[in-house]
Motif scaffolding. Structure first.
Motif, PDB file in Angstrom:
ATOM      1  N   ALA A 176       0.841  -1.204   0.000  1.00 58.18           N
ATOM      2  CA  ALA A 176       0.000   0.000   0.000  1.00 58.18           C
ATOM      3  C   ALA A 176       0.871   1.247   0.000  1.00 58.18           C
ATOM      4  CB  ALA A 176      -0.911  -0.005   1.217  1.00 58.18           C
ATOM      5  N   ALA A 177       0.293   2.351  -0.482  1.00 56.13           N
ATOM      6  CA  ALA A 177       1.012   3.616  -0.511  1.00 56.13           C
ATOM      7  C   ALA A 177       1.517   3.972   0.875  1.00 56.13           C
ATOM      8  CB  ALA A 177       0.103   4.721  -1.038  1.00 56.13           C
ATOM      9  N   GLY A 178       2.750   4.435   0.957  1.00 60.85           N
ATOM     10  CA  GLY A 178       3.340   4.839   2.234  1.00 60.85           C
ATOM     11  C   GLY A 178       4.215   3.790   2.876  1.00 60.85           C
ATOM     12  N   THR A 179       4.271   2.589   2.302  1.00 59.57           N
ATOM     13  CA  THR A 179       5.018   1.487   2.911  1.00 59.57           C
ATOM     14  C   THR A 179       6.500   1.796   3.062  1.00 59.57           C
ATOM     15  OG1 THR A 179       3.462  -0.153   2.069  1.00 59.57           O
ATOM     16  CG2 THR A 179       5.663  -0.942   2.631  1.00 59.57           C
ATOM     17  N   PHE A 180       7.058   2.524   2.101  1.00 60.43           N
ATOM     18  CA  PHE A 180       8.499   2.775   2.116  1.00 60.43           C
ATOM     19  C   PHE A 180       8.861   4.089   2.810  1.00 60.43           C
ATOM     20  CE2 PHE A 180       7.895  -0.334  -1.184  1.00 60.43           C
ATOM     21  CZ  PHE A 180       8.973  -1.179  -1.033  1.00 60.43           C
ATOM     22  N   GLY A 181       7.893   4.715   3.478  1.00 53.84           N
ATOM     23  CA  GLY A 181       8.182   5.887   4.282  1.00 53.84           C
ATOM     24  C   GLY A 181       8.438   7.150   3.471  1.00 53.84           C
ATOM     25  N   LEU A 182       8.852   8.196   4.195  1.00 55.37           N
ATOM     26  CA  LEU A 182       9.064   9.514   3.599  1.00 55.37           C
ATOM     27  C   LEU A 182      10.547   9.823   3.466  1.00 55.37           C
ATOM     28  CD1 LEU A 182       6.468  11.620   5.652  1.00 55.37           C
ATOM     29  CD2 LEU A 182       6.080  10.309   3.543  1.00 55.37           C
ATOM     30  N   ASN A 183      10.881  10.585   2.421  1.00 59.77           N
ATOM     31  CA  ASN A 183      12.254  11.074   2.321  1.00 59.77           C
ATOM     32  C   ASN A 183      12.339  12.449   2.979  1.00 59.77           C
ATOM     33  OD1 ASN A 183      11.142  12.857   0.459  1.00 59.77           O
ATOM     34  ND2 ASN A 183      12.600  12.411  -1.169  1.00 59.77           N
ATOM     35  N   SER A 184      13.488  13.100   2.873  1.00 60.45           N
ATOM     36  CA  SER A 184      13.688  14.375   3.563  1.00 60.45           C
ATOM     37  C   SER A 184      12.826  15.495   3.009  1.00 60.45           C
ATOM     38  CB  SER A 184      15.170  14.779   3.510  1.00 60.45           C
ATOM     39  OG  SER A 184      15.601  14.890   2.162  1.00 60.45           O
ATOM     40  N   ASN A 185      12.312  15.344   1.790  1.00 63.34           N
ATOM     41  CA  ASN A 185      11.397  16.332   1.210  1.00 63.34           C
ATOM     42  C   ASN A 185       9.939  16.073   1.572  1.00 63.34           C
ATOM     43  OD1 ASN A 185      13.063  18.183  -0.167  1.00 63.34           O
ATOM     44  ND2 ASN A 185      13.342  16.765  -1.879  1.00 63.34           N
ATOM     45  N   GLY A 186       9.673  14.914   2.207  1.00 65.42           N
ATOM     46  CA  GLY A 186       8.306  14.575   2.573  1.00 65.42           C
ATOM     47  C   GLY A 186       7.569  13.758   1.534  1.00 65.42           C
ATOM     48  N   LEU A 187       8.269  13.269   0.499  1.00 62.73           N
ATOM     49  CA  LEU A 187       7.648  12.407  -0.506  1.00 62.73           C
ATOM     50  C   LEU A 187       7.645  10.965  -0.017  1.00 62.73           C
ATOM     51  CD1 LEU A 187       8.338  14.932  -2.285  1.00 62.73           C
ATOM     52  CD2 LEU A 187       8.562  13.324  -4.188  1.00 62.73           C
ATOM     53  N   ALA A 188       6.546  10.267  -0.286  1.00 66.76           N
ATOM     54  CA  ALA A 188       6.418   8.876   0.140  1.00 66.76           C
ATOM     55  C   ALA A 188       6.892   7.917  -0.941  1.00 66.76           C
ATOM     56  CB  ALA A 188       4.967   8.574   0.500  1.00 66.76           C
ATOM     57  N   ASP A 189       7.548   6.850  -0.504  1.00 68.82           N
ATOM     58  CA  ASP A 189       7.863   5.698  -1.354  1.00 68.82           C
ATOM     59  C   ASP A 189       8.832   5.997  -2.489  1.00 68.82           C
ATOM     60  OD1 ASP A 189       6.029   4.256   0.222  1.00 68.82           O
ATOM     61  OD2 ASP A 189       4.374   4.830  -1.084  1.00 68.82           O
ATOM     62  N   VAL A 190       9.603   7.065  -2.389  1.00 71.74           N
ATOM     63  CA  VAL A 190      10.592   7.357  -3.429  1.00 71.74           C
ATOM     64  C   VAL A 190      11.678   6.278  -3.399  1.00 71.74           C
ATOM     65  CG1 VAL A 190      12.288   9.008  -4.284  1.00 71.74           C
ATOM     66  CG2 VAL A 190      10.178   9.823  -3.249  1.00 71.74           C
ATOM     67  N   SER A 191      12.002   5.739  -4.568  1.00 68.67           N
ATOM     68  CA  SER A 191      13.035   4.710  -4.676  1.00 68.67           C
ATOM     69  C   SER A 191      12.726   3.511  -3.788  1.00 68.67           C
ATOM     70  CB  SER A 191      14.421   5.283  -4.338  1.00 68.67           C
ATOM     71  OG  SER A 191      14.770   6.294  -5.249  1.00 68.67           O
ATOM     72  N   GLY A 192      11.443   3.147  -3.747  1.00 65.47           N
ATOM     73  CA  GLY A 192      11.049   1.920  -3.066  1.00 65.47           C
ATOM     74  C   GLY A 192      11.132   0.784  -4.057  1.00 65.47           C
ATOM     75  N   ASN A 193       9.985   0.203  -4.404  1.00 63.74           N
ATOM     76  CA  ASN A 193      10.005  -0.881  -5.385  1.00 63.74           C
ATOM     77  C   ASN A 193       9.369  -0.476  -6.716  1.00 63.74           C
ATOM     78  OD1 ASN A 193       7.358  -0.714  -4.629  1.00 63.74           O
ATOM     79  ND2 ASN A 193       7.165  -2.820  -3.900  1.00 63.74           N
ATOM     80  N   ILE A 194       9.114   0.825  -6.883  1.00 65.41           N
ATOM     81  CA  ILE A 194       8.490   1.314  -8.108  1.00 65.41           C
ATOM     82  C   ILE A 194       9.362   2.413  -8.719  1.00 65.41           C
ATOM     83  CG2 ILE A 194       6.490   2.532  -9.069  1.00 65.41           C
ATOM     84  CD1 ILE A 194       4.808   1.195  -6.903  1.00 65.41           C
ATOM     85  N   TRP A 195       9.624   2.274 -10.007  1.00 66.15           N
ATOM     86  CA  TRP A 195      10.311   3.322 -10.758  1.00 66.15           C
ATOM     87  C   TRP A 195       9.254   4.251 -11.341  1.00 66.15           C
ATOM     88  CZ3 TRP A 195      12.739  -0.798  -9.193  1.00 66.15           C
ATOM     89  CH2 TRP A 195      14.130  -0.818  -9.104  1.00 66.15           C
ATOM     90  N   GLU A 196       9.516   5.543 -11.344  1.00 70.85           N
ATOM     91  CA  GLU A 196       8.509   6.530 -11.735  1.00 70.85           C
ATOM     92  C   GLU A 196       8.887   7.191 -13.065  1.00 70.85           C
ATOM     93  OE1 GLU A 196       7.938   9.242  -8.481  1.00 70.85           O
ATOM     94  OE2 GLU A 196       7.998   7.631  -7.008  1.00 70.85           O
ATOM     95  N   TRP A 197       7.909   7.221 -13.962  1.00 73.44           N
ATOM     96  CA  TRP A 197       8.121   7.865 -15.254  1.00 73.44           C
ATOM     97  C   TRP A 197       8.381   9.363 -15.082  1.00 73.44           C
ATOM     98  CZ3 TRP A 197       9.039   5.270 -19.495  1.00 73.44           C
ATOM     99  CH2 TRP A 197       8.479   3.992 -19.683  1.00 73.44           C
ATOM    100  N   THR A 198       9.317   9.873 -15.857  1.00 73.63           N
ATOM    101  CA  THR A 198       9.547  11.317 -15.951  1.00 73.63           C
ATOM    102  C   THR A 198       9.422  11.720 -17.417  1.00 73.63           C
ATOM    103  OG1 THR A 198      11.924  11.426 -16.444  1.00 73.63           O
ATOM    104  CG2 THR A 198      11.287  11.026 -14.132  1.00 73.63           C
ATOM    105  N   ASP A 199       9.486  13.029 -17.671  1.00 72.72           N
ATOM    106  CA  ASP A 199       9.474  13.523 -19.041  1.00 72.72           C
ATOM    107  C   ASP A 199      10.873  13.591 -19.637  1.00 72.72           C
ATOM    108  OD1 ASP A 199       7.081  13.814 -20.302  1.00 72.72           O
ATOM    109  OD2 ASP A 199       6.691  15.844 -19.595  1.00 72.72           O
ATOM    110  N   GLY A 200      11.871  13.171 -18.871  1.00 75.14           N
ATOM    111  CA  GLY A 200      13.240  13.195 -19.370  1.00 75.14           C
ATOM    112  C   GLY A 200      13.442  12.208 -20.503  1.00 75.14           C
ATOM    113  N   CYS A 201      14.302  12.555 -21.440  1.00 74.54           N
ATOM    114  CA  CYS A 201      14.591  11.722 -22.613  1.00 74.54           C
ATOM    115  C   CYS A 201      16.018  11.181 -22.542  1.00 74.54           C
ATOM    116  CB  CYS A 201      14.452  12.529 -23.897  1.00 74.54           C
ATOM    117  SG  CYS A 201      12.824  13.262 -24.155  1.00 74.54           S
ATOM    118  N   MET A 202      16.224  10.000 -23.095  1.00 77.84           N
ATOM    119  CA  MET A 202      17.572   9.472 -23.224  1.00 77.84           C
ATOM    120  C   MET A 202      18.381  10.390 -24.137  1.00 77.84           C
ATOM    121  SD  MET A 202      18.858   5.645 -24.300  1.00 77.84           S
ATOM    122  CE  MET A 202      18.948   5.896 -26.082  1.00 77.84           C
TER     123      MET A 202
END
Length: 262
Positions: A176-202
């Motif tokens: 469930a959301a929040g399982t991997f806790g918060l980072n120093s900015n207050g975002l939840a689950d950053v760099s947990g088990n899910i990679w997040e799409w960005t608009d950045g290009c190779m």
């Protein structure tokens, strides 16, 4: 009475603008947001770079990223399902309504952002790769080999080893959301088990003698996904673990969160 109604209608058109469309009721409760302050990151583009015809890793460059507002949590199954029900998003497997939505590609995430913008009357979009790195803070991981490494085989091995070490923190099971806790900015689950799409290009380009980028061209058929380590994934791929990762180790799961504002 008729005059009053006509005047009121004219006033409404004046406020909204001719042909303007009033946003419908939001399809779900507004997501919790986090304000990420303007800051500096040590950034290196992800892609294929060469120096004098030989593959090299770019050196990091201190980069200032303006502040922005971003979702505290990744988009959930219930939120994504609302877009599917409205016919604006492609169907995807929902493991649980309160769990992050995975199994979505960059095109799906972009379609959701466009739909949610129309639903709310606000602007929503995927973060850029530099915004994602700033938001990830101490949870950002870089699996790139040493810029001084000259042998292509050694570079590939070092990148794999670096990525494998970082992935020890990831669990392929979904929670469930929040399982991997918060980072120093207050975002939840950053760099947990899910990679997040960005608009950045190779990126593909050349380097100067000191390892800085001399020339680069984006290839936006491949997008950057942020996670335990960065990955370059073909934009239509929903499960990179089965193929479609252009650079680096494949992500376990692909999801996303949105930035509010232009």
């Amino acid at each position: 009475m008729k005059v009053t109604l006509v005047m009121a209608a004219v006033g409404l058109v004046t406020v909204l603008g001719v042909g303007a469309k009033r946003p419908s009721d939001p399809p779900f409760d507004p997501p919790e947001m986090v304000r990420v302050a303007t800051g500096e990151i040590a950034f290196r583009p992800l892609g294929n770079f060469a120096l004098s015809g030989k593959t090299r890793t770019p050196r990091v460059v201190q980069t200032t990223v303006p502040g922005f507002d971003i979702m505290k949590y990744q988009v959930t199954g219930a939120q994504y399902a609302a877009c599917v029900a409205d016919g604006a998003c492609e169907g995807a497997r929902v493991l649980a309504p309160d769990a992050p939505q995975t199994g979505v590609n960059w095109q799906d995430a972009t379609a959701f952002a466009q739909w949610y913008s129309q639903q709310t009357g606000a602007s929503w979009r995927l973060p850029s790769d530099v915004e994602w790195q700033l938001a990830a803070a101490e949870r950002y991981g870089d699996s790139a080999p040493d810029p001084a490494a000259a042998d292509p085989g050694a570079q590939m091995l070092a990148s794999y080893e670096n990525g494998a070490t970082l992935r020890l923190k990831a669990d392929p099971a979904l929670y469930a959301a929040g399982t991997f806790g918060l980072n120093s900015n207050g975002l939840a689950d950053v760099s947990g088990n899910i990679w997040e799409w960005t608009d950045g290009c190779m990126q593909t380009g050349t380097l100067t003698e000191d390892g800085r980028v001399a020339k680069t061209d984006p290839y936006c058929g491949v997008r950057i996904a942020g996670g335990v380590h960065r990955a370059a994934v073909i934009d239509f791929v929903r499960d990179a673990s089965g193929g479609g990762c252009a650079v680096g180790l494949p992500p376990d799961h692909l999801g996303f969160r949105l930035v509010r504002g232009e």
